[in-house]
Design an enzyme around this catalytic site. Sequence first.
Site, PDB file in Angstrom:
ATOM      1  N   THR A   1      15.197 -84.297 -31.920  1.00 18.29           N
ATOM      2  CA  THR A   1      14.106 -85.082 -32.511  1.00 18.29           C
ATOM      3  C   THR A   1      13.056 -84.244 -33.224  1.00 18.29           C
ATOM      4  O   THR A   1      12.129 -84.796 -33.817  1.00 18.29           O
ATOM      5  CB  THR A   1      13.409 -85.939 -31.429  1.00 18.29           C
TER       6      THR A   1
ATOM      7  N   ASN B   1      21.778 -78.039 -28.808  1.00 20.18           N
ATOM      8  CA  ASN B   1      20.575 -77.439 -29.379  1.00 20.18           C
ATOM      9  C   ASN B   1      19.396 -77.442 -28.412  1.00 20.18           C
ATOM     10  O   ASN B   1      18.506 -76.605 -28.525  1.00 20.18           O
ATOM     11  CB  ASN B   1      20.187 -78.198 -30.649  1.00 20.18           C
TER      12      ASN B   1
ATOM     13  N   SER C   1      20.311 -67.705 -30.012  1.00 18.59           N
ATOM     14  CA  SER C   1      19.065 -67.117 -30.517  1.00 18.59           C
ATOM     15  C   SER C   1      19.234 -65.613 -30.636  1.00 18.59           C
ATOM     16  O   SER C   1      19.976 -64.993 -29.860  1.00 18.59           O
ATOM     17  CB  SER C   1      17.901 -67.429 -29.571  1.00 18.59           C
TER      18      SER C   1
ATOM     19  N   TYR D   1      14.372 -66.825 -21.378  1.00 16.23           N
ATOM     20  CA  TYR D   1      14.947 -67.444 -22.572  1.00 16.23           C
ATOM     21  C   TYR D   1      16.048 -66.556 -23.149  1.00 16.23           C
ATOM     22  O   TYR D   1      17.142 -67.035 -23.468  1.00 16.23           O
ATOM     23  CB  TYR D   1      13.839 -67.660 -23.609  1.00 16.23           C
TER      24      TYR D   1
END
Length: 265
Positions: A30, A108, A158, A171
Amino acid sequence: MFGDTVLQRKGPAMIQFDFREKVAIVTGGTKGIGFAIAHALVKAGAMVAITYRSDDEAAARASSILAKASDTGFVVVRADMGDRKATQGLLGMIKDRWRTPISRVVNNAGILHQGDFFDLTDRRWESTMRNNLMGPFILCQETLRDMASKGSIVNIASIGGQVGGDRAPDYAASKAGLISLTRSLARIGSAYGVRVNAVSPGWIETPIFSTAQLDRLRKAAAAEVPLGRMGTPEEVTGAVLFLLSDAASYITGHCLNVNGGLYMG
């Protein structure tokens, strides 16, 4: 023409993809990169299930924009993709809605929190792994065997997963794990006619960064990125749609860097 991909030039380096009659899932779709991917798939004719975790306002904005591209080809669903029952419920809804096997999956959804390593808590670490790694694992495990033949999965990794990150080691670790999972799934998926690849963005201008962080990254990019700037969500989207399409029919287990040359591994 390559299978479901129609190559039509519209201005510099623009490629139009055709995903008509394809059912796709885009998690975290979104805003930012996820929304750009979902929007492109809807415009290309796909039936797209788009998930989000908690931001109802962003979901409403996304739905409004997507409705201008297609009023029947998408659904936006609030779902915790790190929860297997929630994922199974989503897949059941998709089956009932479109009666067509899923053939495209884009993992994602992810979270990023930056801070001092010694302030990183067990709870934060577990939350990052649940969202960034457990979610893709569950969705791939639940969909891979039942995907339509010549299916394609793309995991959004990433550059942090390739070079590390001192301000967000959780992360970085989750994205490194996702790259490794991609390679394992490529081997597993080959038995089912499903390709699995990753796209690894570098510094991309998205809402995951604060305004102050974006300002710093823009300055750093001018000095450190060989192409001299940050990237855009649309530039990541082009790579993702290529890997989802039959134009990439002999590519699996690959991690495609979209980073302006910041990392060339």
